[in-house]
Design a protein around this motif. Sequence first.
Motif, PDB file in Angstrom:
ATOM      1  N   ASN A   1      -4.166   6.522  -1.737  1.00 27.67           N
ATOM      2  CA  ASN A   1      -5.496   6.520  -1.133  1.00 27.67           C
ATOM      3  C   ASN A   1      -6.576   6.025  -2.097  1.00 27.67           C
ATOM      4  O   ASN A   1      -7.754   6.301  -1.911  1.00 27.67           O
ATOM      5  N   GLU A   2      -6.167   5.313  -3.118  1.00 31.50           N
ATOM      6  CA  GLU A   2      -7.091   4.836  -4.145  1.00 31.50           C
ATOM      7  C   GLU A   2      -7.341   3.337  -4.018  1.00 31.50           C
ATOM      8  O   GLU A   2      -6.498   2.583  -3.509  1.00 31.50           O
ATOM      9  N   ARG A   3      -8.504   2.927  -4.507  1.00 34.75           N
ATOM     10  CA  ARG A   3      -8.749   1.494  -4.702  1.00 34.75           C
ATOM     11  C   ARG A   3      -8.008   1.074  -5.962  1.00 34.75           C
ATOM     12  O   ARG A   3      -8.148   1.724  -7.001  1.00 34.75           O
ATOM     13  N   ILE A   4      -7.226  -0.006  -5.881  1.00 36.04           N
ATOM     14  CA  ILE A   4      -6.399  -0.434  -7.016  1.00 36.04           C
ATOM     15  C   ILE A   4      -6.681  -1.896  -7.324  1.00 36.04           C
ATOM     16  O   ILE A   4      -6.842  -2.719  -6.422  1.00 36.04           O
ATOM     17  N   ALA A   5      -6.755  -2.210  -8.624  1.00 38.70           N
ATOM     18  CA  ALA A   5      -6.922  -3.594  -9.071  1.00 38.70           C
ATOM     19  C   ALA A   5      -5.882  -3.895 -10.137  1.00 38.70           C
ATOM     20  O   ALA A   5      -5.723  -3.121 -11.094  1.00 38.70           O
ATOM     21  N   LEU A   6      -5.143  -4.991  -9.959  1.00 41.40           N
ATOM     22  CA  LEU A   6      -4.151  -5.434 -10.948  1.00 41.40           C
ATOM     23  C   LEU A   6      -4.759  -6.586 -11.732  1.00 41.40           C
ATOM     24  O   LEU A   6      -5.121  -7.616 -11.153  1.00 41.40           O
ATOM     25  N   ILE A   7      -4.889  -6.417 -13.049  1.00 45.09           N
ATOM     26  CA  ILE A   7      -5.586  -7.423 -13.867  1.00 45.09           C
ATOM     27  C   ILE A   7      -4.833  -7.721 -15.150  1.00 45.09           C
ATOM     28  O   ILE A   7      -3.909  -6.989 -15.542  1.00 45.09           O
ATOM     29  N   SER A   8      -5.253  -8.790 -15.795  1.00 49.52           N
ATOM     30  CA  SER A   8      -4.770  -9.126 -17.134  1.00 49.52           C
ATOM     31  C   SER A   8      -5.971  -9.615 -17.935  1.00 49.52           C
ATOM     32  O   SER A   8      -6.403 -10.762 -17.782  1.00 49.52           O
ATOM     33  N   THR A   9      -6.519  -8.726 -18.761  1.00 52.33           N
ATOM     34  CA  THR A   9      -7.719  -9.116 -19.516  1.00 52.33           C
ATOM     35  C   THR A   9      -7.422 -10.202 -20.533  1.00 52.33           C
ATOM     36  O   THR A   9      -8.287 -11.031 -20.831  1.00 52.33           O
ATOM     37  N   ILE A  10      -6.193 -10.223 -21.075  1.00 52.21           N
ATOM     38  CA  ILE A  10      -5.850 -11.238 -22.079  1.00 52.21           C
ATOM     39  C   ILE A  10      -5.873 -12.633 -21.467  1.00 52.21           C
ATOM     40  O   ILE A  10      -6.142 -13.628 -22.138  1.00 52.21           O
ATOM     41  N   ASN A  11      -5.606 -12.715 -20.158  1.00 49.81           N
ATOM     42  CA  ASN A  11      -5.662 -13.994 -19.443  1.00 49.81           C
ATOM     43  C   ASN A  11      -6.971 -14.181 -18.684  1.00 49.81           C
ATOM     44  O   ASN A  11      -7.118 -15.130 -17.909  1.00 49.81           O
TER      45      ASN A  11
END
Length: 451
Positions: A347-357
């Motif tokens: 039930n959460e807002r989710i973000a998949l990220i890559s700060t190095i890219n």
Amino acid sequence: MINDTIVAPATALVKQAVAIIRLSGPDAYQLINKVFSKQVEKKQNQITFGYIKDDSKVIDQVLIMSFVAPHSFTGEDVIEINCHGGVLVTTQIISLLIKKGARFANPGEFSQRAFLNNKINLIQAEAINDLVNATNETSLKFAMNNLQNSNLHLIKKYRDQLLDIIANIEVNIDYPEYDGVGDVSAEELTEKLVSLKAEITRIIKLSKIGKIINDGINVLILGEPNVGKSSLLNALMQEEKAIVSNEAGTTRDIVEGKINLGPLTLNIIDTAGIRETVNEIEKIGISKAKNEISRADLVLIVIDSSRELSLDTKELLTLTADKQRIIVFNKIDLIDPTKLVLENFKNERIALISTINNNIETLVNQIMESYHFEELTKDDSLVLANLNQISLLEKVENFIKNAYNNIVNNYPVDIVNVDLHSAWYLLGDLIGENYDDNLLNTMFSKYCLGK
């Protein structure tokens, strides 16, 4: 009764191409004709080219724009002098007009006179200041909607609804012997009040979100050491704001930055990594990080996708359970995203990220979706991005709620009417039909000089 004439720079006193000096009041034409090389006739909306002179001394070559009351911003006779933008030139012209009889204006006094002369209402007056201080596209839209007065009809509609209910009740109080004349049942009253309260509550909710957007959203970045919090701050800021290192516990104090993200302004706060530690300085940083939770509007819980969920991260999830938040899985480049276990975050807002890219687009989209832009920025939406206005509307909501409860509890209708009268009167305060001079002076004193 306003009987003096005020003058002030309408543009900043800095070196610039053109400066504007605003003169407003009953003696505006008389004063300009004491210092201008030509006679300015009292005709509506004209532009005159000439020279500002102190006796025989020429100070500047200018354009004079003249407006005749009531067809001006303030509702008074107004002269606007477009002069060359030197600080010395501008101040000499203002000093000359003061010497001839004008008074230097207080901050916001032109807008205050516009209000007192019924050229604008209080919501429009507040919108002028909001427009000047807007920091993002959304706050600009709020201010312009309110300045255009496109939604004032809502306040008037609510006042009319209340007045209709009050009138029906008063007829029943004054003429109880006439059955059916203005008669309104308790059921009808409660139905009307429930509907009205729902509309008021909706505006308050939108306005509180609008206030946050107007001031900038306080975004708190939390997580364990070395999950990429500082890298995320730098990616959002698009600069090396925070030190990034493979060594755990690099960030030991609060690091802040401000960015405009399209329609939003974000006040980003990076914090020390949350973990058990014996280092006293790091402990202080962790304590500061936890204290920041209370003032955050939005929390980003950053998790290393390549590591198991730790007890420290679970503690953070508990600490922020009642906050608006986004779960940010960083370092997604190190794993197969399809194998990421998300069962605990259904039930959460989710973000998949890559700060190095520098791949943070999903997070940016999630931040945008956290705020109701479509509803907030409708042309007919009333969004009050001012604490005093929101507070007044909350009082209206409470009076309507009290009236409803009194009806349900079978209180006499004249007691019900007291709360309804109070709500109706406060709605008048909101648009300035009733006002206190001291409050008015305080409000306009926050405005720019010359506004």
